[in-house]
Scaffold this motif. Structure first.
Motif, PDB file in Angstrom:
ATOM      1  N   SER A   1       0.824  -1.196   0.000  1.00 31.17           N
ATOM      2  CA  SER A   1       0.000   0.000   0.000  1.00 31.17           C
ATOM      3  C   SER A   1       0.865   1.255   0.000  1.00 31.17           C
ATOM      4  N   LEU A   2       0.252   2.360  -0.418  1.00 37.25           N
ATOM      5  CA  LEU A   2       0.938   3.646  -0.340  1.00 37.25           C
ATOM      6  C   LEU A   2       1.262   3.972   1.115  1.00 37.25           C
ATOM      7  N   ARG A   3       0.383   3.611   2.027  1.00 36.45           N
ATOM      8  CA  ARG A   3       0.636   3.885   3.444  1.00 36.45           C
ATOM      9  C   ARG A   3       1.883   3.151   3.942  1.00 36.45           C
ATOM     10  N   LEU A   4       2.110   1.939   3.429  1.00 37.78           N
ATOM     11  CA  LEU A   4       3.318   1.215   3.819  1.00 37.78           C
ATOM     12  C   LEU A   4       4.563   1.981   3.388  1.00 37.78           C
ATOM     13  N   GLU A   5       4.557   2.504   2.164  1.00 38.84           N
ATOM     14  CA  GLU A   5       5.722   3.252   1.681  1.00 38.84           C
ATOM     15  C   GLU A   5       5.907   4.545   2.475  1.00 38.84           C
ATOM     16  N   LEU A   6       4.813   5.197   2.812  1.00 36.09           N
ATOM     17  CA  LEU A   6       4.913   6.413   3.631  1.00 36.09           C
ATOM     18  C   LEU A   6       5.433   6.095   5.027  1.00 36.09           C
ATOM     19  N   LEU A   7       4.988   4.978   5.587  1.00 34.33           N
ATOM     20  CA  LEU A   7       5.471   4.579   6.905  1.00 34.33           C
ATOM     21  C   LEU A   7       6.964   4.295   6.861  1.00 34.33           C
ATOM     22  N   ARG A   8       7.413   3.616   5.833  1.00 30.50           N
ATOM     23  CA  ARG A   8       8.849   3.334   5.710  1.00 30.50           C
ATOM     24  C   ARG A   8       9.665   4.628   5.685  1.00 30.50           C
ATOM     25  N   LEU A   9       9.188   5.603   4.930  1.00 32.19           N
ATOM     26  CA  LEU A   9       9.906   6.881   4.871  1.00 32.19           C
ATOM     27  C   LEU A   9       9.919   7.566   6.234  1.00 32.19           C
ATOM     28  N   GLY A  10       8.768   7.571   6.889  1.00 32.34           N
ATOM     29  CA  GLY A  10       8.690   8.221   8.187  1.00 32.34           C
ATOM     30  C   GLY A  10       9.583   7.560   9.222  1.00 32.34           C
ATOM     31  N   LEU A  11       9.615   6.227   9.218  1.00 33.26           N
ATOM     32  CA  LEU A  11      10.471   5.516  10.164  1.00 33.26           C
ATOM     33  C   LEU A  11      11.952   5.765   9.871  1.00 33.26           C
ATOM     34  N   ARG A  12      12.304   5.732   8.582  1.00 33.47           N
ATOM     35  CA  ARG A  12      13.717   5.899   8.221  1.00 33.47           C
ATOM     36  C   ARG A  12      14.234   7.281   8.624  1.00 33.47           C
ATOM     37  N   TRP A  13      13.433   8.319   8.374  1.00 40.25           N
ATOM     38  CA  TRP A  13      13.907   9.688   8.628  1.00 40.25           C
ATOM     39  C   TRP A  13      13.570  10.181  10.032  1.00 40.25           C
ATOM     40  N   GLY A  14      12.789   9.414  10.758  1.00 38.64           N
ATOM     41  CA  GLY A  14      12.444   9.804  12.118  1.00 38.64           C
ATOM     42  C   GLY A  14      12.977   8.827  13.145  1.00 38.64           C
ATOM     43  N   ALA A  15      12.284   7.668  13.303  1.00 33.61           N
ATOM     44  CA  ALA A  15      12.612   6.724  14.369  1.00 33.61           C
ATOM     45  C   ALA A  15      14.018   6.150  14.221  1.00 33.61           C
TER      46      ALA A  15
END
Length: 299
Positions: free
Chosen positions: A2-16
């Protein structure tokens, strides 16, 4: 995907992942993890009761004939039943089983085998309360997945075979010999591989890295029950999951290994926002209910 999965990956990589790479102390790491957990969406009717060193977590009516004993993740250093309550509430809601989550002792203040001793005692407490071992589902995520598998080996050796075991992205090998630690180091969107040796030093205490109480990949499994393993394809712990599945299969277990494309470490925690999390949790819920001998509503 899903698009949400790709957005989550980006958020985790650049944040968490960046924050985890820089965090200085276990105390700060615990604060960061609690902060993240507060932003996870709660399921309707979430109820968390602290009972005898464990949290009983539900989100709606449950079948009291069986129960899930869940070991939370957090590298044996961070986390607790509270940080995982949203995910475990959703698992309870889907499986219609109560989840009991021990608040086991954490490293570095309490290195191994403290966590193992605590979850072993928690299982004994459930049996003493009248739960038949065959009606107890074992589960865990990340380090808690390794902990659940270590407990599984111990219970099978003592003739207390559980209904089944469910693990998400398990950390199962403290010898750190899995090739995916190096192969997926850059691809993993959450876990910074350069911190894993430091985490291991905090956790091991006086144990050898291959001690089965901390490395179930090196445990002996006597007629284990069915096991479900879910892991993301880009995780640094991918080979822990693969090798654990092979080890259990050789011991005679019926093993279901699910490798989810591009799913981050313990993505199931993002149910309520991520469709892949709901699908994974539904599979886990069905697995738990089927092997515990209870029925659940259709999807």
């Amino acid at each position: 995907m899903s698009l949400r999965l790709e957005l989550l990956r980006l958020g985790l990589r650049w944040g968490a992942k960046r924050r985890m790479s820089r965090v200085a102390t276990p105390v700060q790491a615990r604060q960061q993890f609690r902060h993240l957990a507060r932003h996870l969406p709660e399921p309707p009717h979430l109820l968390r009761l602290h009972i005898g060193g464990m949290d009983r977590i539900t989100a709606g009516p449950v079948d009291e004939r069986a129960v899930i004993l869940w070991c939370h993740g957090g590298a044996y250093i961070v986390g607790g039943p509270g940080t995982h309550a949203t995910m475990l509430g959703r698992l309870s809601r889907l499986s219609r089983l109560a989840v009991l989550a021990p608040d086991y002792r954490k490293a570095p203040e309490h290195p191994a085998p403290a966590a193992f001793e605590d979850v072993r005692a928690a299982h004994g407490q459930l049996v003493a309360q009248g739960w038949p071992p065959s009606r107890i589902v074992l589960g865990g995520d990340s380090a808690g997945g390794g902990l659940a598998l270590a407990l599984l080996a111990d219970l099978c050796a003592r003739g207390l075979r559980p209904a089944c075991c469910i693990v998400f992205s398990p950390w199962a090998d403290m010898t750190l010999s899995g090739d995916s630690l190096h192969r997926n180091g850059a691809a993993d969107p959450l876990l910074p591989v350069h911190r894993i040796e430091e985490a291991r030093r905090h956790v091991l205490g006086d144990l050898r890295p291959d001690d089965p109480r901390i490395s179930p990949l090196h445990a002996v499994f006597d007629a284990p029950p069915p096991v479900l393993i879910q892991v993301g394809s880009d995780e640094i712990l991918l080979d822990d999951a693969r090798r654990m599945a092979e080890h259990l299969h050789k011991a005679g277990a019926m093993v279901t290994l699910e490798e989810w494309a591009r799913a981050p470490h313990v993505w199931q925690m993002f149910d309520g926002w991520l469709p892949e999390a709901r699908r994974a949790l539904w599979t886990a819920a069905r697995f738990a209910a089927d092997h515990a001998g209870v029925s659940i509503a259709s999807r």
